[in-house]
Structure formats: C-alpha cells, structure tokens
Design a protein around this motif. Sequence first.
Motif, PDB file in Angstrom:
ATOM      1  N   TYR A  60      24.800   1.733 -10.931  1.00  0.00           N
ATOM      2  CA  TYR A  60      24.205   0.605 -11.657  1.00  0.00           C
ATOM      3  C   TYR A  60      23.089   1.139 -12.557  1.00  0.00           C
ATOM      4  CZ  TYR A  60      26.545  -1.873  -7.880  1.00  0.00           C
ATOM      5  OH  TYR A  60      27.478  -2.336  -6.996  1.00  0.00           O
ATOM      6  N   PRO A  61      23.431   1.672 -13.733  1.00  0.00           N
ATOM      7  CA  PRO A  61      22.416   2.300 -14.577  1.00  0.00           C
ATOM      8  C   PRO A  61      21.318   1.356 -15.051  1.00  0.00           C
ATOM      9  CG  PRO A  61      24.534   2.139 -15.706  1.00  0.00           C
ATOM     10  CD  PRO A  61      24.766   1.738 -14.293  1.00  0.00           C
ATOM     11  N   GLN A  62      21.540   0.034 -15.002  1.00  0.00           N
ATOM     12  CA  GLN A  62      20.509  -0.914 -15.427  1.00  0.00           C
ATOM     13  C   GLN A  62      19.554  -1.286 -14.292  1.00  0.00           C
ATOM     14  OE1 GLN A  62      23.751  -1.404 -14.655  1.00  0.00           O
ATOM     15  NE2 GLN A  62      24.416  -3.345 -15.539  1.00  0.00           N
ATOM     16  N   LEU A  63      19.742  -0.726 -13.104  1.00  0.00           N
ATOM     17  CA  LEU A  63      18.893  -1.008 -11.945  1.00  0.00           C
ATOM     18  C   LEU A  63      17.475  -0.490 -12.196  1.00  0.00           C
ATOM     19  CD1 LEU A  63      18.998  -2.129  -9.018  1.00  0.00           C
ATOM     20  CD2 LEU A  63      19.381   0.211  -8.266  1.00  0.00           C
ATOM     21  N   HIS A  64      16.474  -1.325 -11.827  1.00  0.00           N
ATOM     22  CA  HIS A  64      15.083  -0.926 -12.023  1.00  0.00           C
ATOM     23  C   HIS A  64      14.225  -1.442 -10.865  1.00  0.00           C
ATOM     24  CE1 HIS A  64      11.914   0.663 -14.622  1.00  0.00           C
ATOM     25  NE2 HIS A  64      11.153  -0.233 -14.020  1.00  0.00           N
ATOM     26  N   LEU A  65      13.318  -0.589 -10.406  1.00  0.00           N
ATOM     27  CA  LEU A  65      12.402  -0.939  -9.318  1.00  0.00           C
ATOM     28  C   LEU A  65      10.970  -0.927  -9.846  1.00  0.00           C
ATOM     29  CD1 LEU A  65      11.618  -1.374  -6.305  1.00  0.00           C
ATOM     30  CD2 LEU A  65      11.660   1.118  -6.058  1.00  0.00           C
ATOM     31  N   ASP A  66      10.257  -2.046  -9.682  1.00  0.00           N
ATOM     32  CA  ASP A  66       8.841  -2.135 -10.016  1.00  0.00           C
ATOM     33  C   ASP A  66       8.041  -1.992  -8.726  1.00  0.00           C
ATOM     34  OD1 ASP A  66       8.516  -3.090 -13.001  1.00  0.00           O
ATOM     35  OD2 ASP A  66      10.235  -4.172 -12.179  1.00  0.00           O
ATOM     36  N   ILE A  67       7.155  -1.010  -8.690  1.00  0.00           N
ATOM     37  CA  ILE A  67       6.325  -0.780  -7.507  1.00  0.00           C
ATOM     38  C   ILE A  67       4.881  -1.132  -7.854  1.00  0.00           C
ATOM     39  CG2 ILE A  67       5.466   0.912  -5.858  1.00  0.00           C
ATOM     40  CD1 ILE A  67       8.070   2.439  -6.170  1.00  0.00           C
ATOM     41  N   VAL A  68       4.340  -2.115  -7.138  1.00  0.00           N
ATOM     42  CA  VAL A  68       2.962  -2.560  -7.356  1.00  0.00           C
ATOM     43  C   VAL A  68       2.147  -2.146  -6.144  1.00  0.00           C
ATOM     44  CG1 VAL A  68       1.454  -4.531  -7.754  1.00  0.00           C
ATOM     45  CG2 VAL A  68       3.764  -4.533  -8.709  1.00  0.00           C
ATOM     46  N   GLY A  69       1.062  -1.433  -6.391  1.00  0.00           N
ATOM     47  CA  GLY A  69       0.205  -0.992  -5.301  1.00  0.00           C
ATOM     48  C   GLY A  69      -0.254   0.432  -5.538  1.00  0.00           C
ATOM     49  N   ASP A  70      -1.159   0.866  -4.697  1.00  0.00           N
ATOM     50  CA  ASP A  70      -1.711   2.206  -4.851  1.00  0.00           C
ATOM     51  C   ASP A  70      -2.003   2.765  -3.467  1.00  0.00           C
ATOM     52  OD1 ASP A  70      -2.562   4.434  -6.244  1.00  0.00           O
ATOM     53  OD2 ASP A  70      -3.804   3.271  -7.624  1.00  0.00           O
ATOM     54  N   GLY A  71      -2.357   4.024  -3.428  1.00  0.00           N
ATOM     55  CA  GLY A  71      -2.691   4.646  -2.161  1.00  0.00           C
ATOM     56  C   GLY A  71      -2.503   6.147  -2.233  1.00  0.00           C
ATOM     57  N   LYS A  72      -2.794   6.808  -1.118  1.00  0.00           N
ATOM     58  CA  LYS A  72      -2.744   8.270  -1.074  1.00  0.00           C
ATOM     59  C   LYS A  72      -1.338   8.818  -1.294  1.00  0.00           C
ATOM     60  CE  LYS A  72      -6.748   8.738   1.954  1.00  0.00           C
ATOM     61  NZ  LYS A  72      -7.255   9.171   3.269  1.00  0.00           N
ATOM     62  N   GLY A  73      -0.319   7.999  -1.045  1.00  0.00           N
ATOM     63  CA  GLY A  73       1.059   8.469  -1.196  1.00  0.00           C
ATOM     64  C   GLY A  73       1.638   8.290  -2.585  1.00  0.00           C
ATOM     65  N   ARG A  74       0.867   7.697  -3.497  1.00  0.00           N
ATOM     66  CA  ARG A  74       1.426   7.392  -4.819  1.00  0.00           C
ATOM     67  C   ARG A  74       1.854   8.650  -5.584  1.00  0.00           C
ATOM     68  NH1 ARG A  74      -1.131   3.786  -9.779  1.00  0.00           N
ATOM     69  NH2 ARG A  74       0.457   4.392 -11.307  1.00  0.00           N
ATOM     70  N   ALA A  75       0.981   9.660  -5.621  1.00  0.00           N
ATOM     71  CA  ALA A  75       1.306  10.878  -6.370  1.00  0.00           C
ATOM     72  C   ALA A  75       2.579  11.525  -5.832  1.00  0.00           C
ATOM     73  CB  ALA A  75       0.136  11.859  -6.301  1.00  0.00           C
ATOM     74  N   GLU A  76       2.734  11.523  -4.517  1.00  0.00           N
ATOM     75  CA  GLU A  76       3.931  12.097  -3.898  1.00  0.00           C
ATOM     76  C   GLU A  76       5.177  11.296  -4.294  1.00  0.00           C
ATOM     77  OE1 GLU A  76       5.756  12.558   0.599  1.00  0.00           O
ATOM     78  OE2 GLU A  76       3.577  12.626   0.346  1.00  0.00           O
ATOM     79  N   ASN A  88       0.848  -1.183   0.000  1.00  0.00           N
ATOM     80  CA  ASN A  88       0.000   0.000   0.000  1.00  0.00           C
ATOM     81  C   ASN A  88       0.887   1.237   0.000  1.00  0.00           C
ATOM     82  OD1 ASN A  88      -2.476  -1.416   0.218  1.00  0.00           O
ATOM     83  ND2 ASN A  88      -2.026  -1.790   2.370  1.00  0.00           N
ATOM     84  N   LEU A  89       0.633   2.123  -0.918  1.00  0.00           N
ATOM     85  CA  LEU A  89       1.436   3.336  -1.008  1.00  0.00           C
ATOM     86  C   LEU A  89       0.758   4.445  -0.213  1.00  0.00           C
ATOM     87  CD1 LEU A  89       2.371   3.211  -4.798  1.00  0.00           C
ATOM     88  CD2 LEU A  89       3.443   2.066  -2.854  1.00  0.00           C
ATOM     89  N   ASN A  90       0.782   4.263   1.094  1.00  0.00           N
ATOM     90  CA  ASN A  90       0.164   5.280   1.942  1.00  0.00           C
ATOM     91  C   ASN A  90       1.244   6.124   2.601  1.00  0.00           C
ATOM     92  OD1 ASN A  90       1.042   3.882   4.316  1.00  0.00           O
ATOM     93  ND2 ASN A  90      -0.681   2.493   4.058  1.00  0.00           N
ATOM     94  N   GLN A  91       0.822   7.153   3.273  1.00  0.00           N
ATOM     95  CA  GLN A  91       1.781   8.113   3.811  1.00  0.00           C
ATOM     96  C   GLN A  91       2.321   7.710   5.173  1.00  0.00           C
ATOM     97  OE1 GLN A  91      -1.099  11.143   3.235  1.00  0.00           O
ATOM     98  NE2 GLN A  91      -0.072  12.015   1.451  1.00  0.00           N
ATOM     99  N   THR A  92       1.871   6.583   5.702  1.00  0.00           N
ATOM    100  CA  THR A  92       2.398   6.158   7.000  1.00  0.00           C
ATOM    101  C   THR A  92       3.754   5.479   6.852  1.00  0.00           C
ATOM    102  OG1 THR A  92       1.252   4.030   6.879  1.00  0.00           O
ATOM    103  CG2 THR A  92       0.102   5.847   7.966  1.00  0.00           C
TER     104      THR A  92
END
Length: 199
Positions: free
Chosen positions: A144-160, A123-127
């Motif tokens: 490491y320019p090939q480094l990649h992070l996949d973030i799955v989830g949603d919440g009030k903190g996503r836009a931030e 959950n991408l919340n602000q807590t």
Amino acid sequence: VTQVLDEAKTYQPTVYIGIDPLNGWAGKVLKERGIVKRFVYHTPDYSPRRFGFAPLNWFYHWVDRQVLAVADDAWTVSSRITDVRVKQGRTNARTIVNGIVFDPRRVPDYQADRRFRLILVGNLNQTMDLTMILQVMATLATEYPQLHLDIVGDGKGRAELEAKAQELTIEDHVTFHGNQPLDQVLDLYRRVADLTSRF
C-alpha cells in the motif's frame, strides 16, 4: 483512599466513578460509609493475567472482585470486557466507549486517501517497543504505497525511531510531529485518523 475520603467530606459528591481497581477501592469505601449514593466502577482494561508475578496478579483480581461486588454500576470500554463482567454476574454492565467529541461542523468530508492514514499519539520513550510499528509499516508500505503514519509525541526514543524509519526507508510514509497542542492533535485526528492508539 484517605485523600479521596477527605475530599469527599469537603465536596460531598453524590456519585463516585472509580477507574481501575485501586481507584475503585476508594469508591467501595465511600459507598460502604454512606458518603456517596452511587458508585460506578469503570474498567479501562482487563486481562486474566494482568501481572506475570502470580501473587500480585491474584491480589489485583481479588481487589477487582471486592470493588465490583459493591459498585452500583459496572462500566467498561469494550464489549469483550462487558462480556467478562456479565459472566461475573454483573448483568447491568455497560460498554462506554472512549472517544473524542468533535464539533461536527469541523469534520471534513470523507476522502478516499484517508483509508491509508494512521495516527499514533503518545510518549516516545524506550519502554515501549514502537520499532515494531515501523517494521509493520515497512511491510505494508510495499503493498500500500499510499499508506502514511503520523506520530505525535516526543521522548527519549524519538531519535531512535527516526533512525529506524530511515533504516527501513519509510521516511516518506512516517511523519514525526513532536509534541503538539491539544487543538492541533484533535485537528489531526479529524483529518486523518482511521486507527488511533494512545499510550
């Protein structure tokens, strides 16, 4: 505890697995009343200072000790917690690692670029201060320019978080997938995950 007792009378289980001290307390009651034959106490996390408020921390660990004393088996999720349980006298403590069962026929061949793929599901919340993870990504991405992070989830903190990724100029290193069905999340684990975090 009352609800668990009512359900136990209805379903008449022979084994109860209590995860964490409070659910474990229900197992303690079931075992002491002879409603279940076997009680497994499962510890998903353990910290000597679980709470900053000392009386609450004392009470939490008192419950933990009472439950542990009655349990037939003590399961943990890490060897570190198992070591704690052994020191507490539970020589039968076992590490049961959390995991995801994959169909081995669907696991792709290992590819070199997977070493640089990370996934975070939650959950991408602000807590939770997930901005720290983005700051670490920005630091690591320079080396490491090939480094990649996949973030799955949603919440009030996503836009931030998305704004923070842009501010750190790591948009090419982070993908925000939003909420996804379980089968797609598992597929993402199969394809990219070397390090996972679930909140």
